[in-house]
Design a protein around this motif. Structure first.
Motif, short mmCIF file in Angstrom:
data_model
loop_
_atom_site.label_atom_id
_atom_site.label_comp_id
_atom_site.label_asym_id
_atom_site.label_seq_id
_atom_site.Cartn_x
_atom_site.Cartn_y
_atom_site.Cartn_z
N ARG A 132 58.53 38.74 48.16
CA ARG A 132 58.93 37.46 47.30
C ARG A 132 59.81 38.01 46.05
N VAL A 133 59.04 39.02 45.49
CA VAL A 133 59.85 39.46 44.10
C VAL A 133 61.07 40.20 44.32
N ARG A 134 61.21 40.90 45.21
CA ARG A 134 62.38 41.57 45.72
C ARG A 134 63.52 40.72 46.14
N ALA A 135 62.85 39.43 47.02
CA ALA A 135 63.92 38.50 47.44
C ALA A 135 64.62 37.62 46.37
N GLY A 136 63.83 37.84 45.06
CA GLY A 136 64.56 36.87 44.04
C GLY A 136 63.83 35.39 43.91
N GLU A 137 62.38 35.49 44.68
CA GLU A 137 61.90 34.25 44.85
C GLU A 137 61.18 33.89 43.36
N VAL A 138 60.83 34.87 42.92
CA VAL A 138 60.36 34.89 41.44
C VAL A 138 61.01 34.69 40.12
N GLY A 139 62.31 35.02 40.58
CA GLY A 139 63.62 35.03 39.71
C GLY A 139 63.44 36.06 38.89
N ASP A 140 63.71 36.27 37.38
CA ASP A 140 63.77 37.21 36.59
C ASP A 140 62.20 37.53 36.19
N VAL A 141 61.54 38.70 36.44
CA VAL A 141 60.40 39.04 35.97
C VAL A 141 60.07 38.97 34.62
N TYR A 142 59.25 38.17 34.22
CA TYR A 142 58.87 38.27 32.65
C TYR A 142 57.64 39.25 32.46
N LEU A 143 56.52 39.13 33.38
CA LEU A 143 55.37 39.51 32.92
C LEU A 143 54.35 39.86 34.24
N VAL A 144 54.19 41.26 34.22
CA VAL A 144 53.21 41.43 35.33
C VAL A 144 51.88 41.69 34.58
N ARG A 145 50.81 41.17 35.17
CA ARG A 145 49.28 41.25 34.79
C ARG A 145 48.39 41.98 35.79
N ALA A 146 47.79 43.17 35.72
CA ALA A 146 47.19 43.62 36.59
C ALA A 146 45.69 44.16 36.15
N LEU A 147 44.57 43.76 36.94
CA LEU A 147 43.08 43.85 36.45
C LEU A 147 42.48 44.70 37.62
N GLY A 148 42.00 45.80 37.29
CA GLY A 148 40.92 46.46 38.38
C GLY A 148 39.65 46.73 37.96
N ASN A 149 38.55 46.22 38.21
CA ASN A 149 37.16 46.62 37.64
C ASN A 149 36.22 47.10 38.82
N ASP A 150 35.76 48.38 38.62
CA ASP A 150 34.64 48.70 39.71
C ASP A 150 33.22 47.87 39.52
N ALA A 151 32.63 47.67 40.56
CA ALA A 151 31.50 46.94 40.45
C ALA A 151 30.53 47.79 39.66
N GLN A 152 30.37 49.05 40.24
CA GLN A 152 29.04 50.08 39.60
C GLN A 152 29.98 51.37 39.33
N PRO A 153 29.67 51.95 38.21
CA PRO A 153 30.47 53.19 37.77
C PRO A 153 30.05 54.33 38.74
N PRO A 154 30.94 55.12 38.79
CA PRO A 154 30.95 56.28 39.79
C PRO A 154 29.67 57.09 39.05
N ASP A 155 29.09 58.22 40.26
CA ASP A 155 28.25 59.02 39.72
C ASP A 155 28.68 59.77 38.67
N PRO A 156 27.79 59.97 37.78
CA PRO A 156 28.35 61.11 36.59
C PRO A 156 28.90 62.47 37.12
N GLY A 157 28.44 62.99 38.25
CA GLY A 157 28.79 64.13 38.71
C GLY A 157 30.10 64.19 39.07
#
Length: 332
Positions: A132-157
């Motif tokens: 949709r973005v590449r087809a122009g359906e969003v129009g001019d892109v003003y802002l993108v917001r991305a969020l990524g959170n793990d549920a639990q931290p990785p092993d310290p090792g």
């Protein structure tokens, strides 16, 4: 079609299971350098068979998937392209820019298809957002917001060899967001803190980070990543434009409680990334078999993975300097 899988840890076993379920795959061959590990994995996975070494895997396979530790990727990938075997390699194909640039050139000269496993590109919702973005359906892109959170931290090792939060956790969005926007990033600002566990500081890393990307056309993207969300795994992308605003990652399992009277409440939240991106991983291996068969173009080529690693390097430099970094300055 026979597909080989090198490395049968958690991710490799998941990929082998998904491959074995595909109608176009007749057999999945498993190899792991740890003695008897492949044989044990094969015993529990119908449609798979273990082999004794990498040479046998490459000789007997139409395509191979590399799911071994990151440090082993360059050497194994070189063996695969030398054997002329199309390869799906878990990210990253190399952990530093100098080696990755050299490896990308070797891949190009070989003519062998190498697909890098950035699973966001294969997620149906993210793919539709890209269309949709590449087809122009969003129009001019003003802002993108991305969020990524793990549920639990990785092993310290794991932390000392992870490459840090930008190369490990946020690398997926550093790949996906420029791919969505379709413009080069010209400047990066990044900041991070240790809020979850002192082990991250001990590893010279942070456990919460934010990134601001500025694109050549003037649009911005904000990326945020964290190592602990007590409600569950969370990944979302929003694109705001002149014609429409679209989001992926908002569903009944999104670990976010609204305080509005009719707002959503947290249900059965995703426990981790394999569950959140289950459809993406299934689609990834299916697309890989199509690449092996020559039915489709490679949607995640090795050369494009240089972009995300360069951005990750810029993020790390910015975090340490406390100042923006121009991408043109990141040469190695």
């Amino acid at each position: 079609m026979r597909i080989g899988v090198a490395g049968v840890g958690r991710i490799g076993t998941m990929h082998a299971t998904n491959l074995a379920a595909l109608d176009q795959v007749d057999e999945v061959l498993l190899f792991d350098p740890a003695p008897d590990r492949a044989a044990r994995a094969s015993a529990g996975l119908p449609g798979t068979k273990s082999v004794h070494d990498l040479a046998e895997l490459l000789t007997a396979s139409d395509g191979v998937l590399l799911a071994t530790p990151t440090a082993t990727h360059p050497a194994l990938l070189r063996e695969a392209i030398a054997a002329g075997v199309p390869t799906l390699c878990e990210k990253p194909i190399a952990s530093d820019l100098v080696e990755m640039r050299a490896l990308v050139e070797e891949v190009a000269k070989s003519g062998v298809e190498v697909l890098v496993g950035f699973q966001r590109r294969f997620d149906p919702a993210v793919s539709e957002l890209h269309r949709r973005v590449r087809a122009g359906e969003v129009g001019d892109v003003y802002l993108v917001r991305a969020l990524g959170n793990d549920a639990q931290p990785p092993d310290p090792g794991y932390l000392p060899r992870s490459g840090g939060i930008f190369r490990d956790l946020l690398i997926h969005d550093l790949d996906a967001v420029p791919w969505l926007v379709g413009e080069p990033v010209v400047e990066v600002y990044a900041s991070g803190s240790v809020l979850v566990d002192q082990a991250f500081a001990d590893a010279d890393d942070v456990d919460n980070a934010v990134v601001l990307l500025k694109f050549a056309g003037g649009a911005h993207a904000t990326l945020a990543g964290g190592r602990h969300n007590p409600l569950g795994y969370d990944h979302r992308i929003e694109v705001l434009g002149s014609k429409d605003s679209l989001a992926v990652g908002l569903d009944p399992r999104t670990p976010l409680t609204s305080l509005e009277p009719d707002g959503p409440r947290v249900g059965d939240a995703y426990p981790g990334f394999p569950e959140r991106f289950h459809r993406a991983y299934l689609n990834e291996v299916a697309v890989f078999t199509d690449v092996v068969a020559g039915r489709v173009a490679n949607p995640s080529p090795a050369r494009e993975s240089l972009i995300s690693l360069r951005l990750a390097e810029a993020c790390e430099r910015s975090r340490r300097a406390g100042a923006p970094v121009r991408i043109e300055e990141v040469t190695a």
